[in-house]
Design a protein around this motif. Structure first.
Motif, PDB file in Angstrom:
ATOM      1  N   MET A   1       0.830  -1.197   0.000  1.00  0.00           N
ATOM      2  CA  MET A   1       0.000   0.000   0.000  1.00  0.00           C
ATOM      3  C   MET A   1       0.873   1.260   0.000  1.00  0.00           C
ATOM      4  N   ASP A   2       1.968   1.234   0.766  1.00  0.00           N
ATOM      5  CA  ASP A   2       2.844   2.405   0.832  1.00  0.00           C
ATOM      6  C   ASP A   2       3.389   2.779  -0.542  1.00  0.00           C
ATOM      7  N   SER A   3       3.904   1.789  -1.258  1.00  0.00           N
ATOM      8  CA  SER A   3       4.492   2.081  -2.565  1.00  0.00           C
ATOM      9  C   SER A   3       3.437   2.572  -3.551  1.00  0.00           C
ATOM     10  N   VAL A   4       2.206   2.087  -3.427  1.00  0.00           N
ATOM     11  CA  VAL A   4       1.111   2.547  -4.298  1.00  0.00           C
ATOM     12  C   VAL A   4       0.829   4.019  -4.021  1.00  0.00           C
ATOM     13  N   PHE A   5       0.786   4.401  -2.740  1.00  0.00           N
ATOM     14  CA  PHE A   5       0.546   5.800  -2.394  1.00  0.00           C
ATOM     15  C   PHE A   5       1.639   6.691  -2.976  1.00  0.00           C
ATOM     16  N   VAL A   6       2.895   6.320  -2.757  1.00  0.00           N
ATOM     17  CA  VAL A   6       4.008   7.144  -3.238  1.00  0.00           C
ATOM     18  C   VAL A   6       3.982   7.228  -4.764  1.00  0.00           C
ATOM     19  N   LYS A   7       3.723   6.112  -5.439  1.00  0.00           N
ATOM     20  CA  LYS A   7       3.667   6.112  -6.906  1.00  0.00           C
ATOM     21  C   LYS A   7       2.537   7.018  -7.402  1.00  0.00           C
ATOM     22  N   CYS A  31       6.419  13.085  -1.317  1.00  0.00           N
ATOM     23  CA  CYS A  31       5.393  12.036  -1.276  1.00  0.00           C
ATOM     24  C   CYS A  31       5.635  11.087  -0.104  1.00  0.00           C
ATOM     25  N   LYS A  32       6.884  10.740   0.140  1.00  0.00           N
ATOM     26  CA  LYS A  32       7.209   9.861   1.278  1.00  0.00           C
ATOM     27  C   LYS A  32       6.896  10.555   2.597  1.00  0.00           C
ATOM     28  N   CYS A  33       7.173  11.845   2.674  1.00  0.00           N
ATOM     29  CA  CYS A  33       6.862  12.620   3.873  1.00  0.00           C
ATOM     30  C   CYS A  33       5.355  12.625   4.117  1.00  0.00           C
ATOM     31  N   MET A  34       4.577  12.866   3.071  1.00  0.00           N
ATOM     32  CA  MET A  34       3.117  12.879   3.213  1.00  0.00           C
ATOM     33  C   MET A  34       2.615  11.523   3.694  1.00  0.00           C
ATOM     34  N   LEU A  35       3.173  10.461   3.151  1.00  0.00           N
ATOM     35  CA  LEU A  35       2.772   9.118   3.560  1.00  0.00           C
ATOM     36  C   LEU A  35       3.053   8.911   5.045  1.00  0.00           C
ATOM     37  N   GLU A  36       4.220   9.332   5.504  1.00  0.00           N
ATOM     38  CA  GLU A  36       4.569   9.171   6.916  1.00  0.00           C
ATOM     39  C   GLU A  36       3.619   9.972   7.810  1.00  0.00           C
ATOM     40  N   LYS A  37       3.256  11.161   7.374  1.00  0.00           N
ATOM     41  CA  LYS A  37       2.314  11.985   8.143  1.00  0.00           C
ATOM     42  C   LYS A  37       0.962  11.281   8.258  1.00  0.00           C
ATOM     43  N   ILE A  38       0.491  10.740   7.142  1.00  0.00           N
ATOM     44  CA  ILE A  38      -0.796  10.037   7.144  1.00  0.00           C
ATOM     45  C   ILE A  38      -0.738   8.839   8.087  1.00  0.00           C
ATOM     46  N   SER A  43      -4.703   4.395  10.180  1.00  0.00           N
ATOM     47  CA  SER A  43      -4.262   3.065   9.760  1.00  0.00           C
ATOM     48  C   SER A  43      -4.567   2.918   8.269  1.00  0.00           C
ATOM     49  N   GLU A  44      -4.064   1.850   7.682  1.00  0.00           N
ATOM     50  CA  GLU A  44      -4.251   1.638   6.247  1.00  0.00           C
ATOM     51  C   GLU A  44      -5.729   1.600   5.858  1.00  0.00           C
ATOM     52  N   ASP A  45      -6.582   0.978   6.707  1.00  0.00           N
ATOM     53  CA  ASP A  45      -7.996   0.908   6.344  1.00  0.00           C
ATOM     54  C   ASP A  45      -8.763   2.190   6.681  1.00  0.00           C
ATOM     55  N   GLU A  46      -8.083   3.191   7.205  1.00  0.00           N
ATOM     56  CA  GLU A  46      -8.741   4.469   7.512  1.00  0.00           C
ATOM     57  C   GLU A  46      -8.337   5.572   6.533  1.00  0.00           C
ATOM     58  N   MET A  47      -7.688   5.205   5.445  1.00  0.00           N
ATOM     59  CA  MET A  47      -7.202   6.206   4.488  1.00  0.00           C
ATOM     60  C   MET A  47      -8.320   7.114   3.990  1.00  0.00           C
ATOM     61  N   ASN A  48      -9.546   6.597   3.940  1.00  0.00           N
ATOM     62  CA  ASN A  48     -10.672   7.406   3.467  1.00  0.00           C
ATOM     63  C   ASN A  48     -11.079   8.472   4.485  1.00  0.00           C
ATOM     64  N   LYS A  49     -10.506   8.441   5.686  1.00  0.00           N
ATOM     65  CA  LYS A  49     -10.828   9.422   6.727  1.00  0.00           C
ATOM     66  C   LYS A  49      -9.921  10.650   6.684  1.00  0.00           C
ATOM     67  N   VAL A  50      -8.884  10.613   5.854  1.00  0.00           N
ATOM     68  CA  VAL A  50      -7.973  11.747   5.740  1.00  0.00           C
ATOM     69  C   VAL A  50      -8.765  12.945   5.231  1.00  0.00           C
ATOM     70  N   THR A  51      -8.628  14.074   5.920  1.00  0.00           N
ATOM     71  CA  THR A  51      -9.392  15.274   5.554  1.00  0.00           C
ATOM     72  C   THR A  51      -8.540  16.265   4.773  1.00  0.00           C
ATOM     73  N   GLY A  52      -9.205  17.199   4.155  1.00  0.00           N
ATOM     74  CA  GLY A  52      -8.505  18.270   3.453  1.00  0.00           C
ATOM     75  C   GLY A  52      -7.655  19.095   4.405  1.00  0.00           C
TER      76      GLY A  52
END
Length: 75
Positions: A1-7, A31-38, A43-52
């Motif tokens: 999942m991490d590599s998909v986000f960065v890509k 992109c790696k920094c943003m992933l680490e912040k998220i 968690s991976e299954d909560e990615m849809n909860k990330v807000t603007g």
């Protein structure tokens, strides 16, 4: 999942950096920094909860980090 986000992140901004290797490296670091912040908040299954608001805050933090990288202490 991490590599998909960065890509996906990198692919989103790639047209802006074109063939500039320095900018490409900065974009990958961003992109790696943003992933680490998220990952610190969701968690991976909560990615849809990330807000603007989250994205805006982390974007500023990551850009700041890239512009002023920490200088290792010398002893």
């Amino acid at each position: 999942m991490d590599s998909v986000f960065v890509k996906n992140c990198y692919d989103k901004y790639k047209p802006q950096v074109k063939d500039d290797m320095g900018k490409q490296e900065n974009m990958k670091a961003f992109c790696k920094c943003m992933l680490e912040k998220i990952k610190t908040k969701y968690s991976e299954d909560e990615m849809n909860k990330v807000t603007g608001v989250d994205i805006k805050e982390w974007d500023e933090q990551c850009r700041s980090q890239l512009l002023t990288p920490s200088i290792p202490e010398t002893k």
